[in-house]
Motif scaffolding. Structure first.
Motif, PDB file in Angstrom:
ATOM      1  N   ILE A  94       0.819  -1.212   0.000  1.00 43.51           N
ATOM      2  CA  ILE A  94       0.000   0.000   0.000  1.00 43.51           C
ATOM      3  C   ILE A  94       0.851   1.260   0.000  1.00 43.51           C
ATOM      4  O   ILE A  94       0.318   2.350   0.027  1.00 43.51           O
ATOM      5  N   LYS A  95       2.174   1.090  -0.062  1.00 44.63           N
ATOM      6  CA  LYS A  95       3.043   2.252  -0.195  1.00 44.63           C
ATOM      7  C   LYS A  95       2.913   2.768  -1.618  1.00 44.63           C
ATOM      8  O   LYS A  95       3.280   2.096  -2.558  1.00 44.63           O
ATOM      9  N   ASP A  96       2.391   3.925  -1.778  1.00 45.01           N
ATOM     10  CA  ASP A  96       2.266   4.531  -3.097  1.00 45.01           C
ATOM     11  C   ASP A  96       2.546   6.019  -2.951  1.00 45.01           C
ATOM     12  O   ASP A  96       1.695   6.770  -2.455  1.00 45.01           O
ATOM     13  N   SER A  99      -0.088   8.428  -4.315  1.00 46.94           N
ATOM     14  CA  SER A  99      -1.452   8.353  -3.812  1.00 46.94           C
ATOM     15  C   SER A  99      -1.801   9.563  -2.968  1.00 46.94           C
ATOM     16  O   SER A  99      -1.005  10.047  -2.177  1.00 46.94           O
ATOM     17  N   MET A 101      -4.415   9.270  -1.048  1.00 45.50           N
ATOM     18  CA  MET A 101      -5.200   8.641   0.010  1.00 45.50           C
ATOM     19  C   MET A 101      -4.584   9.010   1.359  1.00 45.50           C
ATOM     20  O   MET A 101      -3.406   8.778   1.579  1.00 45.50           O
ATOM     21  N   SER A 106      -7.958   3.781   4.009  1.00 47.73           N
ATOM     22  CA  SER A 106      -8.532   4.183   2.721  1.00 47.73           C
ATOM     23  C   SER A 106      -7.705   3.666   1.554  1.00 47.73           C
ATOM     24  O   SER A 106      -8.251   3.251   0.535  1.00 47.73           O
ATOM     25  N   ARG A 107      -6.383   3.653   1.696  1.00 44.67           N
ATOM     26  CA  ARG A 107      -5.520   3.122   0.643  1.00 44.67           C
ATOM     27  C   ARG A 107      -5.743   1.614   0.488  1.00 44.67           C
ATOM     28  O   ARG A 107      -5.856   1.110  -0.625  1.00 44.67           O
ATOM     29  N   SER A 108      -5.828   0.898   1.597  1.00 44.49           N
ATOM     30  CA  SER A 108      -6.069  -0.553   1.557  1.00 44.49           C
ATOM     31  C   SER A 108      -7.408  -0.855   0.908  1.00 44.49           C
ATOM     32  O   SER A 108      -7.518  -1.759   0.070  1.00 44.49           O
ATOM     33  N   GLN A 110      -9.070   0.986  -1.196  1.00 45.30           N
ATOM     34  CA  GLN A 110      -9.039   1.309  -2.618  1.00 45.30           C
ATOM     35  C   GLN A 110      -8.346   0.209  -3.423  1.00 45.30           C
ATOM     36  O   GLN A 110      -8.817  -0.167  -4.492  1.00 45.30           O
TER      37      GLN A 110
END
Length: 152
Positions: A94-96, A99, A101, A106-108, A110
Motif C-alpha cells: 500500500i506504499k504509493d 497516492s 489517500m 482508505s488506501r487498503s 481502494q
C-alpha cells in the motif's frame, strides 16, 4: 533499479539531488510512515515470538537449555520471522508515493476495490521465504552473541 526510473544513467546521488530539487526534503522520506507501520509491529513481535517458540522447543526436548544452533534451526528461527513477515507483508503493497489517500485504511480499501485481495498480498510469499531464511541467519547470530555474553 529504483533509480533507473529517473533515467538509465541515473545514480543514487543524482536521483537524490533530483528528488530534493523537485520534492524537497520530504521527498526523500516518502513512504517512511508506512514503512515504520510495517517494521514496528514486525520487530516488536519478532523476539517475543522467537523466545516463545524456543521455549516450546525446549519443553519438547526435555526442558533443557537449547544450543544456539537449535534456536536458529527450521523449527524456531524461520517460523518466527516468516509468520510475521507474512502478516505484515501486505503493508508494503500500500506504499504509493503518488497516492492522495490520506490513511492506511482508505488506501487498503481502494486497492481491494480496484484490484482485489490478491493485490494486497502480492509478493508476500517471496518476502516470507526471504525473511524466513534471513531470520535463521540473523537469529543464529543473535544466539551466538547472546551465548557469548551470558556464558562469561
Amino acid at each position: 533499479m529504483q533509480t533507473s526510473s529517473y533515467g538509465s544513467a541515473a545514480t543514487s546521488l543524482a536521483t537524490a539531488k533530483m528528488v530534493l530539487k523537485h520534492d524537497g526534503i520530504k521527498g526523500l522520506y516518502r513512504g517512511f510512515g508506512i514503512t515504520i507501520m510495517r517494521e514496528i509491529p514486525f520487530t516488536s513481535l519478532q523476539f517475543p515470538l522467537y523466545e516463545f517458540l524456543k521455549y516450546r522447543l525446549s519443553l519438547a526436548m526435555g526442558a533443557r537449555r537449547l544450543h544456539a544452533s537449535e534456536g536458529r534451526d527450521m523449527r524456531v528461527g524461520p517460523p518466527s520471522t516468516g509468520s510475521l513477515s507474512f502478516l505484515t507483508g501486505w503493508l508494503r503493497n500500500i506504499k504509493d508515493p503518488t497516492s492522495k489517500m490520506p490513511s492506511l485504511l482508505s488506501r487498503s480499501r481502494q486497492i481491494y476495490i480496484d484490484e482485489g485481495m490478491k493485490a494486497l498480498f502480492a509478493g508476500v510469499v517471496p518476502r516470507t521465504l526471504w525473511i524466513s531464511a534471513g531470520g535463521a541467519v540473523f537469529l543464529g547470530a543473535y544466539e551466538w552473541v547472546m551465548g557469548g555474553l551470558v556464558d562469561r
